[in-house]
Design a protein around this motif. Structure first.
Motif, mmCIF file in Angstrom:
data_model
loop_
_atom_site.group_PDB
_atom_site.id
_atom_site.type_symbol
_atom_site.label_atom_id
_atom_site.label_comp_id
_atom_site.label_asym_id
_atom_site.label_seq_id
_atom_site.Cartn_x
_atom_site.Cartn_y
_atom_site.Cartn_z
ATOM 1 N N ALA A 1 -28.870 16.207 0.334
ATOM 2 C CA ALA A 1 -27.893 14.906 0.433
ATOM 3 C C ALA A 1 -26.929 15.055 0.828
ATOM 4 O O ALA A 1 -26.458 16.282 0.971
ATOM 5 C CB ALA A 1 -28.168 14.986 -1.369
ATOM 6 N N VAL A 2 -26.466 14.616 1.552
ATOM 7 C CA VAL A 2 -25.351 13.958 2.859
ATOM 8 C C VAL A 2 -24.562 12.644 1.844
ATOM 9 O O VAL A 2 -24.889 11.188 1.829
ATOM 10 C CB VAL A 2 -25.479 13.633 4.151
ATOM 11 N N CYS A 3 -23.130 13.148 1.679
ATOM 12 C CA CYS A 3 -22.409 11.759 1.160
ATOM 13 C C CYS A 3 -21.063 11.899 0.902
ATOM 14 O O CYS A 3 -20.962 12.745 1.365
ATOM 15 C CB CYS A 3 -22.549 11.431 -0.806
ATOM 16 N N GLY A 4 -20.420 11.036 1.828
ATOM 17 C CA GLY A 4 -19.061 10.729 1.423
ATOM 18 C C GLY A 4 -17.970 9.546 1.898
ATOM 19 O O GLY A 4 -18.918 8.601 1.502
ATOM 20 N N ARG A 5 -17.278 9.375 2.265
ATOM 21 C CA ARG A 5 -16.301 8.628 2.175
ATOM 22 C C ARG A 5 -15.977 8.923 3.890
ATOM 23 O O ARG A 5 -15.319 9.267 4.511
ATOM 24 C CB ARG A 5 -15.442 9.026 1.528
ATOM 25 N N ILE A 6 -15.750 7.095 3.937
ATOM 26 C CA ILE A 6 -15.602 6.834 5.727
ATOM 27 C C ILE A 6 -14.356 6.041 5.679
ATOM 28 O O ILE A 6 -14.455 4.747 4.851
ATOM 29 C CB ILE A 6 -16.821 5.756 6.347
ATOM 30 N N GLY A 7 -13.319 6.753 6.252
ATOM 31 C CA GLY A 7 -12.392 5.844 6.658
ATOM 32 C C GLY A 7 -12.068 5.182 7.738
ATOM 33 O O GLY A 7 -12.540 5.853 9.154
ATOM 34 N N ASN A 8 -11.256 4.048 8.441
ATOM 35 C CA ASN A 8 -11.057 3.348 9.020
ATOM 36 C C ASN A 8 -10.524 4.442 10.223
ATOM 37 O O ASN A 8 -8.531 5.056 9.255
ATOM 38 C CB ASN A 8 -10.167 2.504 9.296
ATOM 39 N N GLY A 9 -9.834 4.993 11.592
ATOM 40 C CA GLY A 9 -9.600 5.669 12.135
ATOM 41 C C GLY A 9 -9.427 7.152 12.060
ATOM 42 O O GLY A 9 -10.031 7.602 11.041
ATOM 43 N N GLU B 1 -3.217 10.310 -3.505
ATOM 44 C CA GLU B 1 -2.186 12.200 -3.665
ATOM 45 C C GLU B 1 -3.377 12.609 -3.751
ATOM 46 O O GLU B 1 -3.011 14.001 -3.285
ATOM 47 C CB GLU B 1 -2.168 11.237 -5.177
ATOM 48 N N ASP B 2 -5.360 12.819 -3.625
ATOM 49 C CA ASP B 2 -5.832 13.891 -4.306
ATOM 50 C C ASP B 2 -6.268 14.432 -2.798
ATOM 51 O O ASP B 2 -7.429 15.406 -3.023
ATOM 52 C CB ASP B 2 -6.920 13.669 -5.185
ATOM 53 N N GLY B 3 -5.759 13.864 -1.721
ATOM 54 C CA GLY B 3 -6.507 13.927 -0.212
ATOM 55 C C GLY B 3 -7.898 13.053 -0.173
ATOM 56 O O GLY B 3 -8.745 13.583 0.675
ATOM 57 N N ARG B 4 -8.489 11.716 -0.623
ATOM 58 C CA ARG B 4 -9.398 11.691 -0.341
ATOM 59 C C ARG B 4 -9.168 10.784 -0.109
ATOM 60 O O ARG B 4 -8.655 9.674 -0.471
ATOM 61 C CB ARG B 4 -10.357 11.496 -1.897
ATOM 62 N N VAL B 5 -10.511 10.754 1.554
ATOM 63 C CA VAL B 5 -10.759 9.562 2.556
ATOM 64 C C VAL B 5 -10.631 7.801 1.246
ATOM 65 O O VAL B 5 -11.155 8.217 0.702
ATOM 66 C CB VAL B 5 -11.349 9.325 3.569
ATOM 67 N N LEU B 6 -10.029 7.311 1.637
ATOM 68 C CA LEU B 6 -9.910 6.079 1.310
ATOM 69 C C LEU B 6 -10.710 5.114 2.056
ATOM 70 O O LEU B 6 -10.270 4.283 3.225
ATOM 71 C CB LEU B 6 -8.536 5.100 0.981
ATOM 72 N N GLY B 7 -11.115 4.069 1.415
ATOM 73 C CA GLY B 7 -11.800 2.598 1.806
ATOM 74 C C GLY B 7 -13.672 2.772 2.148
ATOM 75 O O GLY B 7 -14.068 2.056 1.258
ATOM 76 N N ASN B 8 -14.468 3.424 3.038
ATOM 77 C CA ASN B 8 -16.209 3.325 2.095
ATOM 78 C C ASN B 8 -16.050 3.951 2.127
ATOM 79 O O ASN B 8 -15.755 5.686 2.236
ATOM 80 C CB ASN B 8 -16.473 2.452 3.608
ATOM 81 N N ARG B 9 -17.837 4.211 1.588
ATOM 82 C CA ARG B 9 -19.467 5.156 0.843
ATOM 83 C C ARG B 9 -20.070 5.579 2.075
ATOM 84 O O ARG B 9 -20.640 4.248 2.079
ATOM 85 C CB ARG B 9 -19.222 5.167 -0.122
ATOM 86 N N LEU B 10 -20.791 6.484 2.204
ATOM 87 C CA LEU B 10 -21.692 6.528 2.225
ATOM 88 C C LEU B 10 -22.884 8.012 1.980
ATOM 89 O O LEU B 10 -22.840 8.464 1.168
ATOM 90 C CB LEU B 10 -21.806 7.027 3.455
#
Length: 227
Positions: free
Chosen positions: A126-134, A141-150
């Motif tokens: 399993a490889v899961c993450g958050r995708i941000g533009n740029g 505020e907790d450092g989690r990248v905002l945008g999309n998911r994979l």
């Protein structure tokens, strides 16, 4: 499949959408891609990401679309917390810079259901993450990248592993953009090209990853001789 129904991915039973793309009522673009990885195990798949491929290895991975690769944050050899700064093309579309922040899969699935799927072998990688533009993607505020998911989920088979890849574009824009604006931001053309890109990159990867993995682990696993 809505973003709130991700636990369905923990069951290998065929889903209504295994390969294709769709848009939900909020405008979120969901892309699903199944790739058969011959000779590749879930452990090999996870190891490839843990190895933090840099630009040369990244181009091996997809010699057409991949442009450049770097890694920041996290701990070398561990995936959650690491951020992949990647520049890549999606088909004929212009190259994009993205920041992929890898996360613990239990952030995406019901923890008990995910752990049971792992223990029963329904999920072996399993490889899961958050995708941000740029490269300087927005964070909360907790450092989690905002945008999309994979989410990339492997299930070992006698011939290798079956990989389910799922992307959700616009998850963090719901309520900020109208469905029409979401469709203009993440177009159907983009969905088709991401689908094509995903299938191609993991097909390319499956062609060399088994030999690379064996070479890197020859002191701890048996190496079968071709002759």
């Amino acid at each position: 499949m809505p973003f709130t129904g991700l636990d369905a991915l923990l069951d290998p039973t065929p889903l209504p959408l295994e390969t294709g793309f769709e848009r939900d009522a909020d405008g979120v673009l969901h892309i699903a891609c199944r790739t058969d990885l011959h000779g590749v195990s879930g452990e090999m798949f996870e190891w490839w990401f843990r190895s933090r491929p840099l630009t040369q290895q990244y181009i091996w991975w997809h010699p057409i679309d991949h442009v450049a690769s770097n890694w920041v944050e996290g701990v070398e050899g561990e995936l959650p917390g690491s951020i992949h700064l990647a520049e890549e093309r999606f088909g004929h579309l212009p190259a994009q810079q993205v920041a992929v922040q890898f996360r613990d899969p239990e952030e995406f699935f019901t923890p008990a259901a995910y752990r049971q799927a792992r223990s029963e072998g329904r999920i072996t990688g399993a490889v899961c993450g958050r995708i941000g533009n740029g490269f300087d993607a927005e964070r909360d505020e907790d450092g989690r990248v905002l945008g999309n998911r994979l989410m990339h989920l492997c299930r070992d088979t006698p011939w290798g592993s079956a990989l389910r890849s799922n992307f959700y574009f616009g998850v963090d824009l719901v309520g900020k953009l109208t469905p029409q604006q979401m469709a203009e931001t993440f177009t159907d053309e983009f969905g088709r090209e991401v689908l094509r890109h995903c299938y191609n990159e993991f097909t390319f990867l499956s062609r060399f990853l088994p030999s690379l993995y064996v070479g890197e682990h020859r002191d701890t696993i048996p190496v079968p001789e071709p002759w």
